[in-house]
Motif scaffolding. Structure first.
Motif, PDB file in Angstrom:
ATOM      1  N   VAL A  39       0.820  -1.204   0.000  1.00 16.18           N
ATOM      2  CA  VAL A  39       0.000   0.000   0.000  1.00 16.18           C
ATOM      3  C   VAL A  39       0.858   1.260   0.000  1.00 16.18           C
ATOM      4  O   VAL A  39       1.784   1.397   0.807  1.00 16.18           O
ATOM      5  CB  VAL A  39      -0.932   0.024   1.227  1.00 16.18           C
ATOM      6  N   LEU A  40       0.532   2.166  -0.899  1.00 15.46           N
ATOM      7  CA  LEU A  40       1.097   3.510  -0.864  1.00 15.46           C
ATOM      8  C   LEU A  40       0.053   4.434  -0.252  1.00 15.46           C
ATOM      9  O   LEU A  40      -0.961   4.748  -0.875  1.00 15.46           O
ATOM     10  CB  LEU A  40       1.467   4.000  -2.274  1.00 15.46           C
ATOM     11  N   LEU A  41       0.302   4.808   0.979  1.00 18.43           N
ATOM     12  CA  LEU A  41      -0.580   5.715   1.710  1.00 18.43           C
ATOM     13  C   LEU A  41      -0.182   7.136   1.341  1.00 18.43           C
ATOM     14  O   LEU A  41       0.964   7.543   1.547  1.00 18.43           O
ATOM     15  CB  LEU A  41      -0.418   5.465   3.207  1.00 18.43           C
ATOM     16  N   THR A  42      -1.104   7.891   0.782  1.00 17.41           N
ATOM     17  CA  THR A  42      -0.782   9.252   0.367  1.00 17.41           C
ATOM     18  C   THR A  42      -1.671  10.255   1.088  1.00 17.41           C
ATOM     19  O   THR A  42      -2.803   9.954   1.465  1.00 17.41           O
ATOM     20  CB  THR A  42      -0.952   9.451  -1.147  1.00 17.41           C
ATOM     21  N   SER A  43      -1.117  11.452   1.289  1.00 18.41           N
ATOM     22  CA  SER A  43      -1.886  12.554   1.869  1.00 18.41           C
ATOM     23  C   SER A  43      -1.157  13.855   1.585  1.00 18.41           C
ATOM     24  O   SER A  43       0.046  13.862   1.298  1.00 18.41           O
ATOM     25  CB  SER A  43      -2.077  12.367   3.377  1.00 18.41           C
ATOM     26  N   ARG A  44      -1.880  14.940   1.701  1.00 14.96           N
ATOM     27  CA  ARG A  44      -1.290  16.257   1.477  1.00 14.96           C
ATOM     28  C   ARG A  44      -0.398  16.663   2.644  1.00 14.96           C
ATOM     29  O   ARG A  44       0.624  17.293   2.456  1.00 14.96           O
ATOM     30  CB  ARG A  44      -2.413  17.281   1.260  1.00 14.96           C
ATOM     31  N   LEU A  80       4.088  11.422  -7.927  1.00 18.16           N
ATOM     32  CA  LEU A  80       3.688  10.134  -7.357  1.00 18.16           C
ATOM     33  C   LEU A  80       3.794   9.024  -8.399  1.00 18.16           C
ATOM     34  O   LEU A  80       4.291   7.926  -8.106  1.00 18.16           O
ATOM     35  CB  LEU A  80       2.258  10.219  -6.827  1.00 18.16           C
ATOM     36  N   ALA A  81       3.326   9.302  -9.612  1.00 15.39           N
ATOM     37  CA  ALA A  81       3.371   8.298 -10.676  1.00 15.39           C
ATOM     38  C   ALA A  81       4.800   7.872 -10.969  1.00 15.39           C
ATOM     39  O   ALA A  81       5.083   6.678 -11.174  1.00 15.39           O
ATOM     40  CB  ALA A  81       2.709   8.846 -11.937  1.00 15.39           C
ATOM     41  N   GLU A  82       5.721   8.809 -10.962  1.00 11.65           N
ATOM     42  CA  GLU A  82       7.128   8.492 -11.207  1.00 11.65           C
ATOM     43  C   GLU A  82       7.676   7.598 -10.091  1.00 11.65           C
ATOM     44  O   GLU A  82       8.433   6.655 -10.357  1.00 11.65           O
ATOM     45  CB  GLU A  82       7.942   9.784 -11.299  1.00 11.65           C
ATOM     46  N   PHE A  83       7.262   7.895  -8.858  1.00  8.67           N
ATOM     47  CA  PHE A  83       7.698   7.069  -7.718  1.00  8.67           C
ATOM     48  C   PHE A  83       7.188   5.633  -7.855  1.00  8.67           C
ATOM     49  O   PHE A  83       7.930   4.673  -7.661  1.00  8.67           O
ATOM     50  CB  PHE A  83       7.197   7.698  -6.418  1.00  8.67           C
ATOM     51  N   VAL A  84       5.908   5.492  -8.174  1.00  6.63           N
ATOM     52  CA  VAL A  84       5.310   4.160  -8.318  1.00  6.63           C
ATOM     53  C   VAL A  84       5.993   3.396  -9.455  1.00  6.63           C
ATOM     54  O   VAL A  84       6.298   2.203  -9.334  1.00  6.63           O
ATOM     55  CB  VAL A  84       3.790   4.260  -8.565  1.00  6.63           C
ATOM     56  N   LYS A  85       6.230   4.081 -10.546  1.00  4.74           N
ATOM     57  CA  LYS A  85       6.882   3.447 -11.700  1.00  4.74           C
ATOM     58  C   LYS A  85       8.259   2.918 -11.334  1.00  4.74           C
ATOM     59  O   LYS A  85       8.618   1.782 -11.668  1.00  4.74           O
ATOM     60  CB  LYS A  85       6.979   4.451 -12.845  1.00  4.74           C
ATOM     61  N   ASN A  86       9.036   3.737 -10.631  1.00  3.73           N
ATOM     62  CA  ASN A  86      10.406   3.348 -10.294  1.00  3.73           C
ATOM     63  C   ASN A  86      10.448   2.244  -9.237  1.00  3.73           C
ATOM     64  O   ASN A  86      11.326   1.384  -9.262  1.00  3.73           O
ATOM     65  CB  ASN A  86      11.192   4.565  -9.802  1.00  3.73           C
TER      66      ASN A  86
END
Length: 309
Positions: A39-44, A80-86
């Motif tokens: 899980v990638l938990l994200t928040s501002r 975020l997308a770049e992080f998930v991709k890598n």
């Protein structure tokens, strides 16, 4: 893994949850992680997000990663997308949970709220909250920016990674307040329900038209929700339901659904709901983990398929 490939049972699924630092979002992260999903938990709010991830780790769920995300900022979604991709190379589940109510409750916090609400059922609690709430144009604008456009920005940024999954899932957290019954214009209802002709560009235009009519006091005359509070919230969730069905039509290889988790006790409603955050999260997780080949383009009222009218 290429789109359409047979899933490897030993391969851990990856999920992104927006607004994951508290309430329903945090419970979604907890339940997914407990079922073996990375899980990638994200928040501002970075401080709260990191603390939420730390608490999950301490509870025996180490496979949770925090990443900062402001859903209303396309560049933040791209980061975020770049992080998930890598890190993962794919994304199996995206749960767009982050949202605001678009109103402010004027509540005397010197008295415990639970004492004020004691003896009231769910309908009475909601009515009490509505009677103590106000909303401004600025709050309506923020509501559309975060709830609708934020969902769109994050989805667009992560869509290529969902396609890299063998069984990509997109779950948009919606509300029964997004049902079309709250619109008085039959033309608007029919247009929002006609998925064969409805486009994302038209949804964008509708959001701008709503805000223009809000500012000019023309909501009722133009058929928008206008007879109670949470007007922008209702429109934002109706747009999300439309967006969900358009995405399901445009990308049939994905499972794309929206879900109303119920009236839950969270910060957004001063914990006046009837369900716990854990109970609300359960329906979202169920939709996210439906068996392969399950329904798509569906609005779930908690655990059941329901019409958007």
């Amino acid at each position: 893994m290429e789109t359409g490939a047979v899933p490897n049972p030993s391969e851990k699924r990856v999920a992104v949850v927006t607004g994951g630092n508290k309430g329903i979002g945090l419970e979604v992260c907890r339940q997914l992680a407990s079922k073996g999903v990375a899980v990638l938990l994200t928040s501002r709010d970075e401080t709260r997000g990191k603390e939420a991830a730390r608490r999950l780790h301490a509870s025996g769920l180490p496979d949770v990663v925090y990443h900062k995300l402001d859903v209303s900022d396309p560049s933040s979604a791209a980061c975020l997308a770049e992080f998930v991709k890598n890190k993962f190379g794919k994304l199996d589940i995206l749960i767009n949970n982050a949202g605001v109510i678009g109103a402010t409750a004027q509540i005397d916090t010197t008295a415990p709220l639970k004492d004020v609400l004691v003896g009231k059922n769910a309908t009475e609690r909601l009515q009490w909250l509505l009677e103590h709430s106000t909303e401004t144009y600025e709050e309506a604008e923020e509501c559309l920016r975060i709830n609708y456009f934020g969902t769109k920005y994050v989805t667009e940024a992560l869509l290529p990674l969902l396609h890299a999954s063998s069984d990509g899932r997109l779950v948009n957290v919606s509300s029964n307040y997004g049902l079309l019954r709250y619109f008085s214009s039959e033309d608007l209802k029919q247009e929002l329900n006609n998925i064969e002709k409805l486009t994302i560009e038209r949804l964008d235009e509708m959001s701008r038209l709503f805000l223009c009519d809000y500012k000019n006091g023309q909501l009722k005359s133009h058929g928008w929700p206008a007879d109670a509070e949470y007007l922008a919230y209702k429109v934002s969730k109706a747009l999300i339901n439309g967006y969900t069905r358009i995405m399901a039509k445009n990308f049939p290889a994905l499972r794309v659904n929206s879900v109303h988790p119920g009236y839950c006790m969270t910060d957004i409603n001063y914990h006046s709901g009837e369900l716990t955050a854990e109970e609300g999260a359960g329906s979202i997780v169920m939709v996210a983990l439906l068996p392969a080949g399950g329904p798509t383009s569906v609005f779930f009222y908690r655990y059941d398929v329901a019409p958007v009218l």
